[in-house]
Design an enzyme around this catalytic site. Sequence first.
Site, PDB file in Angstrom:
ATOM      1  N   LYS A  61      10.042   3.891  -6.330  1.00 29.62           N
ATOM      2  CA  LYS A  61      11.118   3.505  -7.246  1.00 29.62           C
ATOM      3  C   LYS A  61      12.491   3.919  -6.752  1.00 29.62           C
ATOM      4  CE  LYS A  61       9.875   1.420  -9.954  1.00 29.62           C
ATOM      5  NZ  LYS A  61       9.422  -0.010  -9.825  1.00 29.62           N
ATOM      6  N   HIS A 112       5.357   4.833   1.256  1.00 31.30           N
ATOM      7  CA  HIS A 112       5.802   5.931   0.387  1.00 31.30           C
ATOM      8  C   HIS A 112       5.177   7.259   0.811  1.00 31.30           C
ATOM      9  CE1 HIS A 112       7.731   3.106  -2.183  1.00 31.30           C
ATOM     10  NE2 HIS A 112       6.651   2.691  -2.814  1.00 31.30           N
ATOM     11  N   SER A 142      12.297   5.130 -13.987  1.00 26.75           N
ATOM     12  CA  SER A 142      11.714   3.910 -13.444  1.00 26.75           C
ATOM     13  C   SER A 142      10.206   4.049 -13.248  1.00 26.75           C
ATOM     14  CB  SER A 142      12.394   3.554 -12.118  1.00 26.75           C
ATOM     15  OG  SER A 142      12.004   2.278 -11.676  1.00 26.75           O
TER      16      SER A 142
END
Length: 297
Positions: A61, A112, A142
């Site tokens: 995010k 990520h 988020s």
Amino acid sequence: MDMEKFGELMKAKEPGPWPEFEGIRYPPAPPFREKGVEKALQDILHFQSRESDLLICTYPKSGTHWIFEIINMLLRNKTELDTQCKVSTMIEFISDFTVLDKLESPRLLNSHCLFNYLPKKHIENGCKIIHMIRNPKDVCVSLYYQFKKHPFVDFKGSWDDFFEIWMSDKGFYGSWYNYEKEMEKAEKLYPGMILTCYYEKMKKDSTTEIKRLADFLGIQCTESTLKDIAYATSFQNMQQHNMHKLDSSKELDGKGFIYRKGEIGDWKNHFTVAQNERFEEQYTERFKDSTYKLTFE
């Protein structure tokens, strides 16, 4: 993997336990479910990078889809949105890396995962990494909305519940602090290999930041092209014209959760005064030695 197939895969999976390894939780992506987290991470470590590969590294995010599209336009020297999707080259979501063999160089990959789990060959070759960092308060908000709608997560808690998950480092990919401190350490260990972009700066002055990206990648770009890319990759334009392609989650309910607001400062609509005080105390203690200059607006 195209979005139709990915959507079918998403629908076919039922919520289950969150895969975990060495105290870090991961999303229930196919490789983590099928191989187990340790084996999936080992496969990533031994992924055969090409010397021309580019790797986008972000905590979830933090603007991954956005910067992926910007770099994709720079590489193609085109200012329209492409058919390639960020998910199709997200290395921890790929069970068989041979699907990447057919891609022309330079391949634009993303992850990520913590820096320590990135492909060893990519680091050894000194391949370029683009790192995007975002105000963690907005990241937290988020992520909360993604948890609420993600079919693999089965999260039915409130904002207050998710805030406690964040504060205890129990979200996907572990602690935001650990992720960002690892990236900062890597920047110092491998000078010139990593470019850090700030989400907030990209929002406020996209043209200047895209020029900085182009320079890092060694791409010549006219001022007009830079402005066109900034417009084409604006949140409003991508949400209006390309959400279905970029937001794989739209396959689930017709709305999606990847592109929600893209705003700076949405945390103010969620954090209570007490929560903000706790967050600030934790941030000050755990990020006090960082040289990253984040904007809290």
